[in-house]
Write a protein that holds these residues in place. Structure first.
Motif, PDB file in Angstrom:
ATOM      1  N   PHE A  36     -14.340  46.205  79.533  1.00 39.06           N
ATOM      2  CA  PHE A  36     -15.536  45.727  78.838  1.00 39.06           C
ATOM      3  C   PHE A  36     -16.585  45.456  79.914  1.00 39.06           C
ATOM      4  CE2 PHE A  36     -13.906  44.289  74.513  1.00 39.06           C
ATOM      5  CZ  PHE A  36     -12.712  44.985  74.612  1.00 39.06           C
ATOM      6  N   ILE A  54     -19.900  37.980  77.168  1.00 38.24           N
ATOM      7  CA  ILE A  54     -19.339  36.996  76.245  1.00 38.24           C
ATOM      8  C   ILE A  54     -19.375  35.626  76.910  1.00 38.24           C
ATOM      9  CG2 ILE A  54     -17.322  36.324  74.875  1.00 38.24           C
ATOM     10  CD1 ILE A  54     -16.389  39.237  75.035  1.00 38.24           C
ATOM     11  N   VAL A  65     -12.148  35.654  72.593  1.00 42.89           N
ATOM     12  CA  VAL A  65     -11.604  36.492  73.658  1.00 42.89           C
ATOM     13  C   VAL A  65     -10.085  36.594  73.533  1.00 42.89           C
ATOM     14  CG1 VAL A  65     -11.148  36.487  76.145  1.00 42.89           C
ATOM     15  CG2 VAL A  65     -13.479  36.225  75.310  1.00 42.89           C
ATOM     16  N   LEU A  70      -8.420  40.162  75.267  1.00 42.51           N
ATOM     17  CA  LEU A  70      -9.183  40.558  76.450  1.00 42.51           C
ATOM     18  C   LEU A  70      -8.691  39.773  77.664  1.00 42.51           C
ATOM     19  CD1 LEU A  70     -11.525  42.291  77.480  1.00 42.51           C
ATOM     20  CD2 LEU A  70     -13.077  40.429  76.874  1.00 42.51           C
ATOM     21  N   ALA A  73     -11.139  37.721  81.380  1.00 42.29           N
ATOM     22  CA  ALA A  73     -12.523  37.650  80.896  1.00 42.29           C
ATOM     23  C   ALA A  73     -13.260  36.497  81.565  1.00 42.29           C
ATOM     24  CB  ALA A  73     -12.534  37.468  79.381  1.00 42.29           C
ATOM     25  N   ASP A 101     -18.370  41.924  71.735  1.00 43.58           N
ATOM     26  CA  ASP A 101     -18.303  42.122  73.182  1.00 43.58           C
ATOM     27  C   ASP A 101     -19.632  42.548  73.779  1.00 43.58           C
ATOM     28  OD1 ASP A 101     -17.613  44.459  71.613  1.00 43.58           O
ATOM     29  OD2 ASP A 101     -17.208  45.510  73.492  1.00 43.58           O
ATOM     30  N   HIS A 102     -20.637  42.740  72.950  1.00 45.25           N
ATOM     31  CA  HIS A 102     -21.964  43.145  73.424  1.00 45.25           C
ATOM     32  C   HIS A 102     -23.019  42.058  73.220  1.00 45.25           C
ATOM     33  CE1 HIS A 102     -20.855  47.477  73.861  1.00 45.25           C
ATOM     34  NE2 HIS A 102     -19.932  47.093  72.998  1.00 45.25           N
ATOM     35  N   HIS A 254     -17.122  51.208  77.786  1.00 48.36           N
ATOM     36  CA  HIS A 254     -15.670  51.039  77.893  1.00 48.36           C
ATOM     37  C   HIS A 254     -14.992  52.180  78.658  1.00 48.36           C
ATOM     38  CE1 HIS A 254     -15.760  47.687  75.046  1.00 48.36           C
ATOM     39  NE2 HIS A 254     -16.572  48.409  74.299  1.00 48.36           N
TER      40      HIS A 254
END
Length: 277
Positions: A36, A54, A65, A70, A73, A101-102, A254
Motif C-alpha cells: 500500500f 491511513i 488496519v 495490513l 502500517a 487505504d487512499h 499496489h
C-alpha cells in the motif's frame, strides 16, 4: 514548464492470492506481495501527495488496519518524517478515490487542499443513505470518511472536480470515471524525464494491461469494483493512450513489481521508498 520529483512511499503491506489481482485467470494459491502506498510530488515550492495514507494514530483507523490485515502500517506523520517532512508541510492531497487505504488520512494535513471528483463523493454519499447498498463498500471503504470529506468541503478545503483539471502547472488530473470506484481520477505528472501517470487503483500490476503468457489480453481487476468490467477495460485503453503504451511510465498504488523498474531503498520503518525520477 514546471516539473516535479516523484517519490513513492509505501505505508504498509500484505500478501494476497493471484485472484485478488486477476480474478479467475491466476490461481488464488499463487501469492503476490500487495504493498500500500502514497506518492509525493515536489516542485514549484510545493509538496503534493497523491492519496493520504491511513491515520494509524487514530484508534479507529488502527482497528481498520487490523481488519484489513495490513502489516507494518504506519501513519503519514511517521512516513513523511522518513523523507524529512511533516504533515504540516503538505500543500495539497489529490485523492485518486475514497477507498480506505487512499483517503483515511484526511485528518493529518492541517494546511492541505484536497481534490476529489464530485461524482466519487456523491457515490459514497448514496451508499451511506441506503443500508442495502452497504456491501458495495465492504472492506474497501470507511464510511466515516464521507463525513470527513463533507466537513472539508464546508471548510473550503475540498475541491470537487467535474472531470479533468490542472490544479497546478505540470499536474494534470484525469477523470477515468466509473469502474474500481464511482469516479477514479489519475494524475499525469510532468518531470524532467517526461510524463509519468499515477493510475491509483485503475490497475494494480502491469499484467492487468499486458496479460500473461497463458492469457495475452487485458486481465481486469474487479476486486471491490462498483462499476462494470467494460468500464475498467476501457480505462485500460485510456491509460495506455496517455503513456503511448510505455508501461514503464505508470505508477500503481499496489504494484510490487515497480522494484524491478525504479531505484528503491528501505526506510528506518522497514518500508520501501521509490525514487521514480
Amino acid at each position: 514548464m514546471q516539473t516535479y520529483h516523484i517519490t513513492v512511499l509505501e505505508i504498509g503491506g500484505k500478501t494476497v492470492g493471484g485472484d485478488f489481482y486477476f480474478g479467475d485467470f491466476v490461481p488464488a494459491e499463487q501469492p503476490y506481495p500487495n504493498p500500500f502506498s502514497m506518492t509525493l510530488l515536489q516542485g514549484g515550492g510545493r509538496n503534493i501527495l497523491i492519496d493520504s495514507g491511513i491515520n494509524t494514530d487514530d484508534p479507529g483507523k488502527q482497528a481498520l488496519v487490523e481488519a484489513m490485515g495490513l502489516g507494518n502500517a504506519h501513519s503519514p506523520r511517521e512516513i513523511l518524517a522518513t523523507v524529512g517532512l511533516s504533515c504540516a508541510d503538505i500543500d495539497a492531497v489529490i485523492l485518486t478515490h475514497a477507498h480506505a487505504d487512499h483517503a483515511s488520512g484526511l485528518d493529518c494535513y492541517p494546511n492541505a487542499t484536497f481534490y476529489l471528483q464530485r461524482e466519487e463523493l456523491a457515490g459514497w454519499q448514496m451508499l451511506a443513505q441506503h443500508p442495502n447498498y452497504t456491501g458495495l463498500g465492504l472492506f474497501s471503504m470507511d464510511m466515516s470518511d464521507v463525513a470527513r470529506l463533507e466537513a472539508l468541503e464546508r471548510a473550503g478545503r475540498l475541491v470537487l472536480l467535474d472531470g479533468d483539471a490542472e490544479p497546478y502547472p505540470g499536474i494534470h488530473i484525469i477523470n477515468i470515471g466509473s469502474g474500481h470506484s464511482f469516479a477514479l481520477q489519475m494524475v499525469l505528472v510532468d518531470t524532467e524525464k517526461g510524463r509519468f501517470l499515477h493510475v491509483g487503483d485503475a490497475c494494480n500490476r502491469p499484467e492487468n494491461l499486458t496479460g500473461t503468457e497463458a492469457f495475452p489480453f487485458y486481465l481486469p481487476n474487479t476486486k471491490f469494483a462498483v462499476g462494470a468490467t467494460i468500464d475498467i477495460v476501457r480505462g485500460y485503453d485510456r491509460i495506455l493512450e496517455l503513456v503511448d503504451g510505455d508501461i514503464g511510465r505508470l505508477i500503481m498504488t499496489h504494484d510490487d513489481s515497480r522494484r524491478d523498474r525504479f531505484p528503491w531503498k528501505k526506510s528506518e520503518l522497514d518500508l520501501t521508498i521509490f525514487e521514480i525520477c
